[in-house]
Scaffold this motif. Sequence first.
Motif, mmCIF file in Angstrom:
data_model
loop_
_atom_site.group_PDB
_atom_site.id
_atom_site.type_symbol
_atom_site.label_atom_id
_atom_site.label_comp_id
_atom_site.label_asym_id
_atom_site.label_seq_id
_atom_site.Cartn_x
_atom_site.Cartn_y
_atom_site.Cartn_z
ATOM 1 N N VAL A 1 -4.537 21.348 19.202
ATOM 2 C CA VAL A 1 -5.118 22.263 18.230
ATOM 3 C C VAL A 1 -5.322 23.544 18.812
ATOM 4 C CG1 VAL A 1 -7.311 22.821 16.948
ATOM 5 C CG2 VAL A 1 -6.144 20.479 17.083
ATOM 6 N N ALA A 2 -5.808 23.638 20.403
ATOM 7 C CA ALA A 2 -6.214 24.751 21.194
ATOM 8 C C ALA A 2 -5.004 25.615 21.241
ATOM 9 C CB ALA A 2 -6.863 24.417 22.277
ATOM 10 N N ALA A 3 -3.858 24.863 21.521
ATOM 11 C CA ALA A 3 -2.578 25.525 21.816
ATOM 12 C C ALA A 3 -2.019 26.267 20.498
ATOM 13 C CB ALA A 3 -1.493 24.706 22.180
ATOM 14 N N GLN A 4 -2.214 25.604 19.349
ATOM 15 C CA GLN A 4 -1.868 26.169 17.914
ATOM 16 C C GLN A 4 -2.746 27.323 17.808
ATOM 17 O OE1 GLN A 4 -2.336 23.043 15.374
ATOM 18 N NE2 GLN A 4 -0.270 22.263 15.818
ATOM 19 N N ALA A 5 -4.027 27.414 17.945
ATOM 20 C CA ALA A 5 -5.112 28.344 17.866
ATOM 21 C C ALA A 5 -4.557 29.804 18.825
ATOM 22 C CB ALA A 5 -6.370 28.188 17.952
ATOM 23 N N ALA A 6 -4.244 29.479 20.012
ATOM 24 C CA ALA A 6 -3.776 30.454 20.885
ATOM 25 C C ALA A 6 -2.463 31.068 20.509
ATOM 26 C CB ALA A 6 -3.627 30.108 22.482
ATOM 27 N N PHE A 7 -1.502 30.255 20.066
ATOM 28 C CA PHE A 7 -0.223 30.791 19.517
ATOM 29 C C PHE A 7 -0.479 31.630 18.461
ATOM 30 C CE2 PHE A 7 3.448 30.364 16.773
ATOM 31 C CZ PHE A 7 4.371 30.751 17.740
ATOM 32 N N LYS A 8 -1.617 31.437 17.438
ATOM 33 C CA LYS A 8 -1.616 32.268 16.262
ATOM 34 C C LYS A 8 -2.342 33.580 16.701
ATOM 35 C CE LYS A 8 -2.469 28.487 13.070
ATOM 36 N NZ LYS A 8 -3.578 27.902 12.429
ATOM 37 N N LYS A 9 -2.710 33.866 18.040
ATOM 38 C CA LYS A 9 -3.435 35.166 18.339
ATOM 39 C C LYS A 9 -2.308 35.904 18.896
ATOM 40 C CE LYS A 9 -8.042 33.379 18.714
ATOM 41 N NZ LYS A 9 -9.092 33.100 19.633
ATOM 42 N N THR A 10 -1.139 35.437 19.430
ATOM 43 C CA THR A 10 -0.135 36.228 19.894
ATOM 44 C C THR A 10 0.818 36.526 19.015
ATOM 45 O OG1 THR A 10 0.804 34.308 21.064
ATOM 46 C CG2 THR A 10 -0.650 35.248 22.292
ATOM 47 N N ALA A 11 1.074 37.774 18.879
ATOM 48 C CA ALA A 11 2.332 38.154 17.885
ATOM 49 C C ALA A 11 3.715 38.045 18.789
ATOM 50 C CB ALA A 11 1.977 39.520 17.416
ATOM 51 N N ARG B 1 0.851 -1.147 -0.126
ATOM 52 C CA ARG B 1 0.114 -0.115 0.051
ATOM 53 C C ARG B 1 0.746 1.363 -0.036
ATOM 54 N NH1 ARG B 1 -0.275 1.759 5.112
ATOM 55 N NH2 ARG B 1 0.543 0.672 6.899
ATOM 56 N N LYS B 2 0.316 2.405 -0.517
ATOM 57 C CA LYS B 2 1.008 3.481 -0.395
ATOM 58 C C LYS B 2 0.968 4.109 0.871
ATOM 59 C CE LYS B 2 1.136 8.086 -2.932
ATOM 60 N NZ LYS B 2 0.618 8.862 -4.108
ATOM 61 N N ILE B 3 2.259 4.468 1.330
ATOM 62 C CA ILE B 3 2.380 5.106 2.716
ATOM 63 C C ILE B 3 2.598 6.554 2.428
ATOM 64 C CG2 ILE B 3 3.594 5.247 4.859
ATOM 65 C CD1 ILE B 3 4.134 2.227 4.675
ATOM 66 N N VAL B 4 1.803 7.427 2.913
ATOM 67 C CA VAL B 4 1.984 8.722 2.836
ATOM 68 C C VAL B 4 2.155 9.527 4.254
ATOM 69 C CG1 VAL B 4 0.830 9.134 0.744
ATOM 70 C CG2 VAL B 4 -0.535 9.355 2.786
ATOM 71 N N PRO B 5 2.780 10.538 4.448
ATOM 72 C CA PRO B 5 2.922 11.260 5.598
ATOM 73 C C PRO B 5 1.541 11.884 6.129
ATOM 74 C CG PRO B 5 3.825 12.744 4.177
ATOM 75 C CD PRO B 5 3.650 11.156 3.427
ATOM 76 N N ARG B 6 1.171 11.878 7.601
ATOM 77 C CA ARG B 6 0.139 12.332 7.934
ATOM 78 C C ARG B 6 0.078 14.038 7.725
ATOM 79 N NH1 ARG B 6 1.976 9.230 12.705
ATOM 80 N NH2 ARG B 6 2.696 11.229 13.363
ATOM 81 N N PRO B 7 -1.192 14.432 7.825
ATOM 82 C CA PRO B 7 -1.239 15.838 7.608
ATOM 83 C C PRO B 7 -1.057 16.912 8.886
ATOM 84 C CG PRO B 7 -3.358 15.227 7.761
ATOM 85 C CD PRO B 7 -2.407 14.044 7.756
ATOM 86 N N GLN B 8 -0.867 16.106 9.984
ATOM 87 C CA GLN B 8 -0.566 16.650 11.211
ATOM 88 C C GLN B 8 -0.156 15.782 12.303
ATOM 89 O OE1 GLN B 8 -4.079 18.996 12.297
ATOM 90 N NE2 GLN B 8 -4.867 17.646 13.581
ATOM 91 N N HIS B 9 0.440 16.040 13.180
ATOM 92 C CA HIS B 9 0.845 14.983 14.176
ATOM 93 C C HIS B 9 -0.242 14.697 15.142
ATOM 94 C CE1 HIS B 9 3.167 13.415 17.568
ATOM 95 N NE2 HIS B 9 4.281 13.182 16.873
ATOM 96 N N SER B 10 -0.272 13.370 15.221
ATOM 97 C CA SER B 10 -1.284 12.769 16.141
ATOM 98 C C SER B 10 -1.329 13.314 17.630
ATOM 99 C CB SER B 10 -1.258 11.241 16.269
ATOM 100 O OG SER B 10 -0.006 10.822 16.821
ATOM 101 N N LYS B 11 -0.368 13.705 18.128
ATOM 102 C CA LYS B 11 -0.563 14.314 19.554
ATOM 103 C C LYS B 11 -0.880 16.063 19.400
ATOM 104 C CE LYS B 11 1.940 10.545 21.653
ATOM 105 N NZ LYS B 11 3.211 10.092 22.034
ATOM 106 N N ALA B 12 -0.703 16.802 18.392
ATOM 107 C CA ALA B 12 -0.850 17.999 18.255
ATOM 108 C C ALA B 12 -2.137 18.579 19.053
ATOM 109 C CB ALA B 12 -0.979 18.507 16.606
#
Length: 174
Positions: A153-163, A140-151
């Motif tokens: 999401v809330a921390a990423q959204a908060a980080f985007k709001k702080t410059a 089967r074709k193995i492709v990388p995941r679009p994002q890490h399984s332990k990411a």
Amino acid sequence: MKSLIVSDKATISRLAERLKHAESHAQYQRIQCVLIRATLGSSAVEIAQLLGWSTATVHVIHSRWAKEGDAVFELRGRGGRHHQYLSLEQEQALLAPFVARAQGGGVLTVTEIQQAYEQHTGRQVAPSTVYRLLDRHGWRKIVPRPQHSKADVAAQAAFKKTAPSGTPRGRAPG
């Protein structure tokens, strides 16, 4: 009219026993077709209505049973690889070096396998042939995941709001 099916006890018991050990629905219905005629003496029209068949099909089964006997119940399988270039064993032998390389962590491309396949068979083949070959052997074709399984999401959204400090948006009003 001549009866194609003799309704003696030996025939009926043999058909009833065979009905118990039918391997498929189609085989079961074929046995029923003959057994109903032998036991009840029903007409082809009545049997066709019971089985959901055409009358012509019932006539064919009865006629074949009179000529061939129980062989009419043996159905040949459908499908198969009728136009194969290589047998399954030859395909495994062809893929063996690629398997070894993949187990060592190497990357494989379909074009490499396609070239080896074409060289081995002496014919040009489409890439879809190679993809079907790989699927047949469990690849089967193995492709990388679009994002890490332990990411988080809330921390990423908060980080985007702080410059970050030092940027025009991150400077303190002054």
